[in-house]
Design an enzyme around this catalytic site. Structure first.
Site, short mmCIF file in Angstrom:
data_model
loop_
_atom_site.label_atom_id
_atom_site.label_comp_id
_atom_site.label_asym_id
_atom_site.label_seq_id
_atom_site.Cartn_x
_atom_site.Cartn_y
_atom_site.Cartn_z
N ASN A 29 65.95 -37.77 3.87
CA ASN A 29 66.25 -38.62 5.01
C ASN A 29 66.52 -37.77 6.24
O ASN A 29 66.93 -36.62 6.13
CB ASN A 29 67.43 -39.55 4.72
N ASP A 76 73.07 -41.37 1.99
CA ASP A 76 73.68 -40.13 2.48
C ASP A 76 74.26 -40.27 3.88
O ASP A 76 74.64 -39.27 4.50
CB ASP A 76 72.64 -39.00 2.48
N HIS A 95 67.97 -34.09 5.34
CA HIS A 95 68.30 -33.81 3.93
C HIS A 95 67.04 -33.96 3.11
O HIS A 95 66.34 -34.97 3.22
CB HIS A 95 69.37 -34.79 3.45
N HIS A 97 65.03 -32.68 -0.89
CA HIS A 97 65.16 -32.04 -2.20
C HIS A 97 63.94 -31.14 -2.39
O HIS A 97 63.32 -31.12 -3.46
CB HIS A 97 65.26 -33.09 -3.31
N ASP A 120 64.98 -14.05 11.53
CA ASP A 120 64.53 -14.66 12.77
C ASP A 120 65.23 -15.99 13.05
O ASP A 120 65.34 -16.42 14.21
CB ASP A 120 63.02 -14.91 12.75
N HIS A 169 73.05 -29.61 -5.81
CA HIS A 169 72.46 -30.77 -5.14
C HIS A 169 71.16 -30.36 -4.45
O HIS A 169 70.13 -30.27 -5.12
CB HIS A 169 73.49 -31.35 -4.16
N TYR A 227 62.24 -13.01 22.96
CA TYR A 227 61.05 -13.46 22.23
C TYR A 227 60.46 -14.70 22.93
O TYR A 227 61.18 -15.58 23.37
CB TYR A 227 61.44 -13.81 20.79
#
Length: 231
Positions: A29, A76, A95, A97, A120, A169, A227
């Protein structure tokens, strides 16, 4: 920014997760905050990316109350809200997985800075949080997950390390807005993959020298960064 515009930006960021191969089915999400209005737009809970529309994004306030939307927000949401309340420099949270970052989380190991790709974007290790206690798991779990993250940043600038892995998690990332938080999620997955491969080739591979790590981070970030193109 109108609610319609906020929902559209969050929808596009969520769809970018799928385009980047960082989520499957309903995993993951993204949210974004409008600090002037004190509201957050976030993906609805359990809705497939293939079926989701911009108008499905749910607007909540900083007390986790639904302001606008016909669906329940992501499970969440309390974690996202906690991060916004405690990291006042961030504007978007992601978030996932994703495979390699989650593998490090399941191993309950921080990701060491082994090379300049990592340096970086993150100054130092990518932190793995402590594990939650049984009391925290059985309490307000999603809020406790947010606390788990902010506890790990008591002595660390969230802008210098815009990504974390939650023990057992999965990862959370953040940025100036939803789009940048997704960008950091993609970077985290690639850094996690490189670190895994490096430690597979050589379990004793040393961390990058501090001087090189500092050089690579500071040439992209901070007042003396050089940069890219000047603005």
């Amino acid at each position: 920014m109108s609610f319609t515009e906020l929902k559209r930006e969050v929808y596009e960021a969520n769809m970018e997760l799928q385009r980047r191969g960082l989520v499957i089915y309903t995993f993951g999400n993204v949210s974004q905050i409008d600090r002037d209005k004190g509201v957050i737009a976030i993906k609805p809970s359990g809705v497939s990316y293939d079926q989701m529309k911009a108008d499905d994004m749910v607007i909540v306030d900083l007390e986790n109350n639904i302001v606008e939307g016909s669906m329940r927000p992501s499970s969440d949401t309390k974690t996202h809200v906690h991060l916004y309340r405690h990291f006042d420099s961030i504007g978007g949270v992601t978030h996932t997985h994703s495979t390699y970052a989650t593998a490090w989380a399941q191993a309950k190991q921080s990701i060491p800075c082994l090379g300049t790709t990592h340096a970086d974007y993150v100054h130092g290790d990518i932190t793995c949080t402590r594990e939650l206690t049984d009391e925290q798991v059985n309490g307000d779990y999603e809020l406790e997950t947010g606390i788990q993250i902010t506890d790990a940043y008591q002595d660390r600038d969230p802008k210098a390390a815009p990504m974390v892995i939650v023990a057992g998690h999965a990862p959370f990332t953040w940025g100036k807005d939803a789009a940048q938080s997704v960008y950091h999620a993609a970077l985290l997955e690639e850094i996690a993959r490189m670190a895994y491969l490096t430690r597979t080739l050589d379990p004793h591979a040393a961390e990058l020298k501090k001087a090189v790590m500092d050089k690579h981070y500071l040439r992209k970030h901070g007042k003396n960064a050089y940069y890219g193109q000047s603005k």
